[in-house]
Write a protein that holds these residues in place. Sequence first.
Motif, PDB file in Angstrom:
ATOM      1  N   UNK A 112       0.816  -1.209   0.000  1.00  0.00           N
ATOM      2  CA  UNK A 112       0.000   0.000   0.000  1.00  0.00           C
ATOM      3  C   UNK A 112       0.855   1.267   0.000  1.00  0.00           C
ATOM      4  N   UNK A 113       2.058   1.179   0.506  1.00  0.00           N
ATOM      5  CA  UNK A 113       2.982   2.319   0.366  1.00  0.00           C
ATOM      6  C   UNK A 113       3.186   2.642  -1.101  1.00  0.00           C
ATOM      7  N   UNK A 114       3.431   1.610  -1.894  1.00  0.00           N
ATOM      8  CA  UNK A 114       3.676   1.807  -3.317  1.00  0.00           C
ATOM      9  C   UNK A 114       2.426   2.361  -4.013  1.00  0.00           C
ATOM     10  N   UNK A 115       1.256   1.841  -3.616  1.00  0.00           N
ATOM     11  CA  UNK A 115       0.007   2.316  -4.219  1.00  0.00           C
ATOM     12  C   UNK A 115      -0.229   3.784  -3.878  1.00  0.00           C
ATOM     13  N   UNK A 116      -0.018   4.165  -2.606  1.00  0.00           N
ATOM     14  CA  UNK A 116      -0.172   5.563  -2.221  1.00  0.00           C
ATOM     15  C   UNK A 116       0.755   6.454  -3.067  1.00  0.00           C
ATOM     16  N   UNK A 117       1.984   5.997  -3.274  1.00  0.00           N
ATOM     17  CA  UNK A 117       2.920   6.769  -4.087  1.00  0.00           C
ATOM     18  C   UNK A 117       2.464   6.851  -5.541  1.00  0.00           C
ATOM     19  N   UNK A 118       1.836   5.792  -6.052  1.00  0.00           N
ATOM     20  CA  UNK A 118       1.311   5.843  -7.421  1.00  0.00           C
ATOM     21  C   UNK A 118       0.310   6.974  -7.590  1.00  0.00           C
ATOM     22  N   UNK A 119      -0.516   7.222  -6.568  1.00  0.00           N
ATOM     23  CA  UNK A 119      -1.510   8.295  -6.675  1.00  0.00           C
ATOM     24  C   UNK A 119      -0.817   9.648  -6.794  1.00  0.00           C
ATOM     25  N   UNK A 120       0.225   9.864  -5.985  1.00  0.00           N
ATOM     26  CA  UNK A 120       0.946  11.133  -6.026  1.00  0.00           C
ATOM     27  C   UNK A 120       1.723  11.281  -7.324  1.00  0.00           C
ATOM     28  N   UNK A 121       2.268  10.177  -7.814  1.00  0.00           N
ATOM     29  CA  UNK A 121       3.036  10.237  -9.059  1.00  0.00           C
ATOM     30  C   UNK A 121       2.113  10.536 -10.237  1.00  0.00           C
ATOM     31  N   UNK A 122       0.931   9.905 -10.258  1.00  0.00           N
ATOM     32  CA  UNK A 122      -0.034  10.211 -11.319  1.00  0.00           C
ATOM     33  C   UNK A 122      -0.419  11.684 -11.271  1.00  0.00           C
ATOM     34  N   UNK A 123      -0.657  12.203 -10.059  1.00  0.00           N
ATOM     35  CA  UNK A 123      -1.013  13.616  -9.930  1.00  0.00           C
ATOM     36  C   UNK A 123       0.080  14.508 -10.506  1.00  0.00           C
ATOM     37  N   UNK A 124       1.330  14.219 -10.175  1.00  0.00           N
ATOM     38  CA  UNK A 124       2.441  15.035 -10.665  1.00  0.00           C
ATOM     39  C   UNK A 124       2.562  14.952 -12.188  1.00  0.00           C
ATOM     40  N   UNK A 125       2.333  13.767 -12.740  1.00  0.00           N
ATOM     41  CA  UNK A 125       2.405  13.600 -14.197  1.00  0.00           C
ATOM     42  C   UNK A 125       1.327  14.447 -14.873  1.00  0.00           C
ATOM     43  N   UNK A 126       0.100  14.343 -14.389  1.00  0.00           N
ATOM     44  CA  UNK A 126      -1.007  15.103 -14.990  1.00  0.00           C
ATOM     45  C   UNK A 126      -0.773  16.606 -14.826  1.00  0.00           C
ATOM     46  N   UNK A 127      -0.302  17.006 -13.655  1.00  0.00           N
ATOM     47  CA  UNK A 127      -0.011  18.429 -13.428  1.00  0.00           C
ATOM     48  C   UNK A 127       1.081  18.945 -14.355  1.00  0.00           C
ATOM     49  N   UNK A 128       1.935  18.042 -14.822  1.00  0.00           N
ATOM     50  CA  UNK A 128       3.013  18.427 -15.716  1.00  0.00           C
ATOM     51  C   UNK A 128       2.627  18.521 -17.179  1.00  0.00           C
ATOM     52  N   UNK A 129       1.423  18.043 -17.538  1.00  0.00           N
ATOM     53  CA  UNK A 129       0.975  18.146 -18.931  1.00  0.00           C
ATOM     54  C   UNK A 129       0.721  19.615 -19.275  1.00  0.00           C
ATOM     55  N   UNK A 130       1.112  20.032 -20.476  1.00  0.00           N
ATOM     56  CA  UNK A 130       0.997  21.449 -20.841  1.00  0.00           C
ATOM     57  C   UNK A 130      -0.446  21.926 -20.894  1.00  0.00           C
ATOM     58  N   UNK A 131      -1.394  20.996 -21.114  1.00  0.00           N
ATOM     59  CA  UNK A 131      -2.796  21.403 -21.203  1.00  0.00           C
ATOM     60  C   UNK A 131      -3.456  21.583 -19.831  1.00  0.00           C
ATOM     61  N   UNK A 132      -2.770  21.173 -18.767  1.00  0.00           N
ATOM     62  CA  UNK A 132      -3.364  21.179 -17.422  1.00  0.00           C
ATOM     63  C   UNK A 132      -2.814  22.333 -16.590  1.00  0.00           C
ATOM     64  N   UNK A 133      -3.703  23.004 -15.877  1.00  0.00           N
ATOM     65  CA  UNK A 133      -3.319  24.017 -14.901  1.00  0.00           C
ATOM     66  C   UNK A 133      -3.026  23.302 -13.580  1.00  0.00           C
ATOM     67  N   UNK A 134      -1.755  23.240 -13.181  1.00  0.00           N
ATOM     68  CA  UNK A 134      -1.368  22.471 -12.002  1.00  0.00           C
ATOM     69  C   UNK A 134      -1.993  22.998 -10.713  1.00  0.00           C
ATOM     70  N   UNK A 135      -2.509  24.208 -10.749  1.00  0.00           N
ATOM     71  CA  UNK A 135      -3.120  24.803  -9.557  1.00  0.00           C
ATOM     72  C   UNK A 135      -4.625  24.569  -9.479  1.00  0.00           C
ATOM     73  N   UNK A 136      -5.167  23.785 -10.433  1.00  0.00           N
ATOM     74  CA  UNK A 136      -6.612  23.497 -10.428  1.00  0.00           C
ATOM     75  C   UNK A 136      -6.847  22.005 -10.677  1.00  0.00           C
ATOM     76  N   UNK A 137      -6.303  21.188  -9.793  1.00  0.00           N
ATOM     77  CA  UNK A 137      -6.433  19.734  -9.925  1.00  0.00           C
ATOM     78  C   UNK A 137      -7.116  19.185  -8.681  1.00  0.00           C
ATOM     79  N   UNK A 138      -8.097  18.305  -8.899  1.00  0.00           N
ATOM     80  CA  UNK A 138      -8.829  17.667  -7.807  1.00  0.00           C
ATOM     81  C   UNK A 138      -8.717  16.159  -7.868  1.00  0.00           C
ATOM     82  N   UNK A 139      -9.222  15.511  -6.835  1.00  0.00           N
ATOM     83  CA  UNK A 139      -9.189  14.044  -6.762  1.00  0.00           C
ATOM     84  C   UNK A 139     -10.474  13.555  -6.112  1.00  0.00           C
ATOM     85  N   UNK A 140     -10.879  12.340  -6.474  1.00  0.00           N
ATOM     86  CA  UNK A 140     -12.104  11.786  -5.902  1.00  0.00           C
ATOM     87  C   UNK A 140     -12.083  10.268  -5.936  1.00  0.00           C
TER      88      UNK A 140
END
Length: 319
Positions: free
Chosen positions: A152-180
């Motif tokens: 579960x440590x690895x899974x928790x890190x996967x969530x943060x890594x996915x968030x960072x990847x999406x925030x890094x896409x040029x089409x995404x505003x990194x300051x307006x990202x949510x999770x659910x």
Amino acid sequence: MPMLDMPLHELKAYQGRNPRPADYDAYWEAALEEMRATDPQVELIPSEFQAPYAECFDLYFTGVRGARVHAKYIRPKGTAAPHPAVLQFHGYSGDSGDWQDKLQFAALGFSYAALDVRGQGGLSEDSGGHKGNTFQGHFIRGLDDAADNLLMRHVFLDTAQLAAIVMGFEEVDENRVGATGWSQGGALTIACAALEPRIKRAATVYPFLSDYKRVWEMDLAKDAYGELREYFRKFDPQHKREKEVFTKLGYVDIQHLAPRIRAEVLYGVGLMDSICPPSTQFAAVNKIESPVQTEVYPDFGHEGLPGLPDRIFQFLSEL
């Protein structure tokens, strides 16, 4: 009113039972360092499924310990300016689901990413390498190994890594990202918002993976928490290691991550939930220091909560 757990006024003050390891903060800082040092090798592969107003991709990245992790990724067509994004996490043993139920956010002009948890029902890889029981159950996987090899440590890190990847896409505003997410997805929403503090809004519904000792003491180590009972029966039948076991589980207990959250939070709970008892959920939510809006359903358990999906959609659409 029937009552499965504590009265609501006690739930709102409850602070949890499961121990927090002494080196907890150092543990997660080391985990995040490992994640940041991992080359994600991101791939975006166009999906066979497409929509007139959205582009759909299979997103793959390399997570900690070398696992290739999959998520569905949707972005709106024809939107040049950076726009908001939402991350979705699924329930225990499930997967990222179908494409069509994610298109509502693309229609709003949002990107959307839905993770497949490694080793569960989707396309993500579980790279293995755990000592001890791997027959069933994920939150006990690694209990007989070093603490930094808890699955579960690895899974928790996967969530943060996915968030960072999406925030890094040029089409995404990194300051307006949510999770659910709901259940396990609710737990992963809390973990993601805790480990990636740029998450701005988090909608969590009856979160799992919280206050394991309380679950045990309520005699509710069954259903989703059934692997806890089986672990003791098979590997510690006299509970000689009980303190050690619950302390190690504390590393992947979301209540201890919750104080790190900076996002605005929407929380849904059914007070008759015997799968993820309300007190275990409040143990985490009560530790969140940022604003929390709570939606309480007195007569509902671990099931659909009428009106809440609409409420979550409105909450996240305000990004």
